[in-house]
Motif scaffolding. Structure first.
Motif, short mmCIF file in Angstrom:
data_model
loop_
_atom_site.label_atom_id
_atom_site.label_comp_id
_atom_site.label_asym_id
_atom_site.label_seq_id
_atom_site.Cartn_x
_atom_site.Cartn_y
_atom_site.Cartn_z
N ASP A 116 -20.46 89.79 -5.42
CA ASP A 116 -19.94 90.03 -4.07
C ASP A 116 -20.69 89.22 -3.04
O ASP A 116 -20.12 88.74 -2.06
CB ASP A 116 -20.04 91.52 -3.73
CG ASP A 116 -19.06 92.34 -4.55
OD1 ASP A 116 -18.12 91.72 -5.09
OD2 ASP A 116 -19.22 93.57 -4.64
N THR A 117 -22.01 89.06 -3.24
CA THR A 117 -22.82 88.34 -2.26
C THR A 117 -22.62 86.82 -2.38
O THR A 117 -22.52 86.13 -1.38
CB THR A 117 -24.32 88.65 -2.47
OG1 THR A 117 -24.46 90.06 -2.64
CG2 THR A 117 -25.13 88.20 -1.29
N PRO A 176 -18.47 84.25 -1.68
CA PRO A 176 -17.99 83.47 -0.53
C PRO A 176 -18.71 82.14 -0.39
O PRO A 176 -18.08 81.11 -0.12
CB PRO A 176 -18.30 84.39 0.66
CG PRO A 176 -18.40 85.75 0.10
CD PRO A 176 -18.95 85.58 -1.28
N ARG A 179 -17.62 97.45 1.29
CA ARG A 179 -18.93 97.02 0.82
C ARG A 179 -18.87 95.57 0.35
O ARG A 179 -19.78 94.78 0.62
CB ARG A 179 -19.35 97.94 -0.32
CG ARG A 179 -20.78 97.76 -0.72
CD ARG A 179 -21.27 98.94 -1.55
NE ARG A 179 -22.33 98.47 -2.41
CZ ARG A 179 -22.13 97.95 -3.61
NH1 ARG A 179 -20.91 97.86 -4.08
NH2 ARG A 179 -23.14 97.52 -4.33
N ARG A 180 -17.78 95.25 -0.33
CA ARG A 180 -17.62 93.88 -0.82
C ARG A 180 -17.63 92.88 0.32
O ARG A 180 -18.29 91.85 0.27
CB ARG A 180 -16.30 93.74 -1.59
CG ARG A 180 -16.41 94.06 -3.04
CD ARG A 180 -15.16 93.65 -3.75
NE ARG A 180 -14.97 92.21 -3.74
CZ ARG A 180 -13.85 91.63 -4.13
NH1 ARG A 180 -12.83 92.34 -4.52
NH2 ARG A 180 -13.74 90.32 -4.11
N LEU A 187 -21.10 92.59 1.85
CA LEU A 187 -21.98 91.78 1.02
C LEU A 187 -21.62 90.30 1.14
O LEU A 187 -22.49 89.43 1.17
CB LEU A 187 -21.90 92.23 -0.44
CG LEU A 187 -22.76 93.42 -0.82
CD1 LEU A 187 -22.50 93.83 -2.25
CD2 LEU A 187 -24.22 93.10 -0.60
N GLY A 188 -20.31 90.02 1.18
CA GLY A 188 -19.86 88.65 1.32
C GLY A 188 -20.38 88.01 2.58
O GLY A 188 -20.91 86.89 2.57
N LEU A 208 -22.94 89.01 4.29
CA LEU A 208 -24.39 88.92 4.16
C LEU A 208 -24.77 87.64 3.42
O LEU A 208 -25.63 86.87 3.86
CB LEU A 208 -24.92 90.14 3.40
CG LEU A 208 -26.43 90.15 3.18
CD1 LEU A 208 -27.15 90.42 4.48
CD2 LEU A 208 -26.82 91.15 2.11
N GLY A 209 -24.09 87.39 2.28
CA GLY A 209 -24.37 86.19 1.49
C GLY A 209 -24.19 84.93 2.31
O GLY A 209 -25.02 84.02 2.29
#
Lengths: 245, 253
Positions: free
Chosen positions: A85-86, A89, B3-4, B7-8, B10-11
């Motif tokens: 998920d992190t 993207p 949440r996904r 998190l995305g 955040l990344g």
């Protein structure tokens, strides 16, 4: 069976005839027979071997690196949901980068030499492997894993006997798709950042309208990609023999 | 789901922050690589970078035209050769043979044959984008469920109905996938041919800027190309999800 190759044959014959009858300018478009003669000459005299060796070497180094990194990243992303998920993207953003466009800047940073081609091969091939391996890991049957754990399998055994067989077809699929990308990376890298290799030979020759070298290079590239594809298929057959048809 | 997405984001934030930190901590210099702040600075520059915007427009026009031609040709040929097995069996090996050639190897040849012009650029973009679309559409058309086709026929459906109600819906998912792949390929074709010809467009901006010692301006071009790719692929995916809501067994995503 032969009928399948008829259109290809027709095109080649038409090209040859048109060149012989001077319908098209043979100086610019050459002809199949002349291309074959140049191939025989270049390969017979060994003149092409240094270029060929340079290109194949860069692909070998770049592709091995991308294989190691791609499989490791793919396992991480496929196994751990939060990591996926992190990172997804960012990876999709990086996947959208036209790698070829970075080449001139890379030359400025790294300097002229074979490493530009290695870098481009790596960048072009690493994400497809990552994505495939991640997709493959997600298809690992959960029931099998549970069974393995209940029977007391170690992580190593789980990986070797359940995960690896499940992702193998995905890895081979990605490798097959990567042949063209690796070759493209090597060609562009050599064109923009090196004096050696098939890429610099072809692009330099095109700059001075030396068509024959371009054809010899292009044909060599096609042969390399067909051989690589055959090798990967053979390896897949051998390693996946246990799989029910 | 929430949440996904969190998190995305955040990344992505971490990615941009790491990128920017190179500048703050002096790991890389601003002269070589551009950083998010530098890129924004370029976009805000006064006087504006007219040359850059001009190149962007040129490339956008070429890309749109080339992609449109490739899409129309790929879909039409794919449907034709996928549907009519005989024609497909005749011409497919030829197309597979051409597709086996790494197209980048043909760029110098095409430039020699067709000259340094807009036409060459278009041809290269079309060639790069055509094959993913064609192969996706033709294999999907060939895989149309024969039961559905027979049913349509026995209920008196004519060719129009067959194409509109059976073939097109079954081809659609593969078609959008093909189009999405083709955008990336078209962009690569655009960059390669513009780098090689050096006659305007973002590709020559990249080359010129690098040669003039402004590689950070070249990175702006790369980011623009990348954004175009993401936006186009993303909107195609949204469009597909919208069209596909009727399909059974498919949860709205």
């Amino acid at each position: 069976m032969m009928a399948r190759y008829l259109p290809l044959l027709v095109v080649l014959v038409a090209w040859e005839v048109a060149a012989r009858c001077r319908v098209i300018d043979a100086a610019f478009v050459s002809s199949p027979s002349e291309v074959l003669r140049s191939m025989a000459l270049w390969y017979g005299s060994g003149r092409i071997l240094p270029q060929l060796a340079a290109t194949l070497g860069e692909i070998a180094v770049g592709a091995s690196l991308s294989f190691l990194v791609g499989v490791a990243l793919g396992l991480l992303i496929g196994w751990y949901r939060p990591v996926s998920d992190t990172a997804s993207p960012v990876l999709f953003f990086l996947d959208a980068v036209p790698v070829v466009a970075i080449a001139p800047m890379a030359v400025l940073v790294i300097g002229i030499g074979p490493w530009i081609a290695v870098l481009l091969v790596f960048l072009l091939t690493v994400l497809p492997i990552t994505f495939s391996v991640a997709a493959g890991v997600r298809t690992v049957p959960a029931a099998l894993l549970r069974m393995g754990i209940h029977f007391g399998a170690s992580d190593r055994q789980l990986f070797r006997t359940i995960v690896l067989p499940a992702i193998a077809p995905y890895i081979f699929g990605a490798l097959r798709g990567n042949i063209g990308r690796a070759l493209a990376g090597a060609l562009v890298g050599e064109w923009l950042g090196s004096h050696r290799g098939l890429g610099s030979m072809m692009f330099d020759a095109a700059g001075v309208f030396e068509v024959r070298s371009v054809y010899v290079g292009a044909l060599s590239v096609v042969i390399i990609s067909l051989l690589a594809s055959a090798a990967i298929t053979a390896a897949e057959h051998r390693l996946c023999r246990w799989r029910p048809a | 789901m929430g949440r996904r997405i969190a998190l995305g984001f955040l990344g992505f934030a971490v990615f941009v922050a790491l990128w920017q930190m190179n500048l703050w901590f002096g790991i890389l210099s601003d002269r070589i690589a551009a950083f998010p702040s530098t890129l924004v600075g370029f976009l805000m520059a006064r006087p504006p970078l007219v040359e850059f915007y001009h190149a962007m427009l040129t490339s956008a026009g070429q890309l749109a035209a080339g992609f449109a031609i490739a899409a129309v040709a790929g879909i039409a040929l794919g449907l034709l050769l996928g549907w009519y097995r005989r024609a497909g069996a005749l011409f497919e090996p030829l197309l597979i043979a051409v597709n086996a050639v790494p197209l980048i190897a043909l760029v110098p040849l095409l430039v020699v044959l067709l000259g340094l012009g807009l036409a060459t650029e278009l041809v290269v973009i079309v060639l790069f984008a055509f094959f993913p679309i064609y192969f996706a559409v033709s294999s999907a058309a060939a895989a149309t469920d024969p039961q559905l086709v027979r049913m349509c026929r026995s209920f008196g459906g004519r060719d129009v109905h067959l194409v509109r109600d059976i073939v097109l819906p079954s081809v659609l998912p593969a078609m959008t996938t093909g189009l999405r792949l083709a955008i990336g390929r078209a962009l690569t074709g655009l960059v390669v041919v513009e780098l090689f010809m050096g006659r305007g467009g973002l590709g020559s901006v990249i080359l010129d800027a690098t040669n003039r010692g402004q590689p950070n301006l070249a990175l702006l071009a790369v980011v623009v190309l990348c954004t175009v790719n993401m936006l186009a692929a993303g909107s195609l995916q949204l469009l597909q999800a919208r069209i596909e809501t009727w399909r059974p067994g498919r949860q709205a995503s």
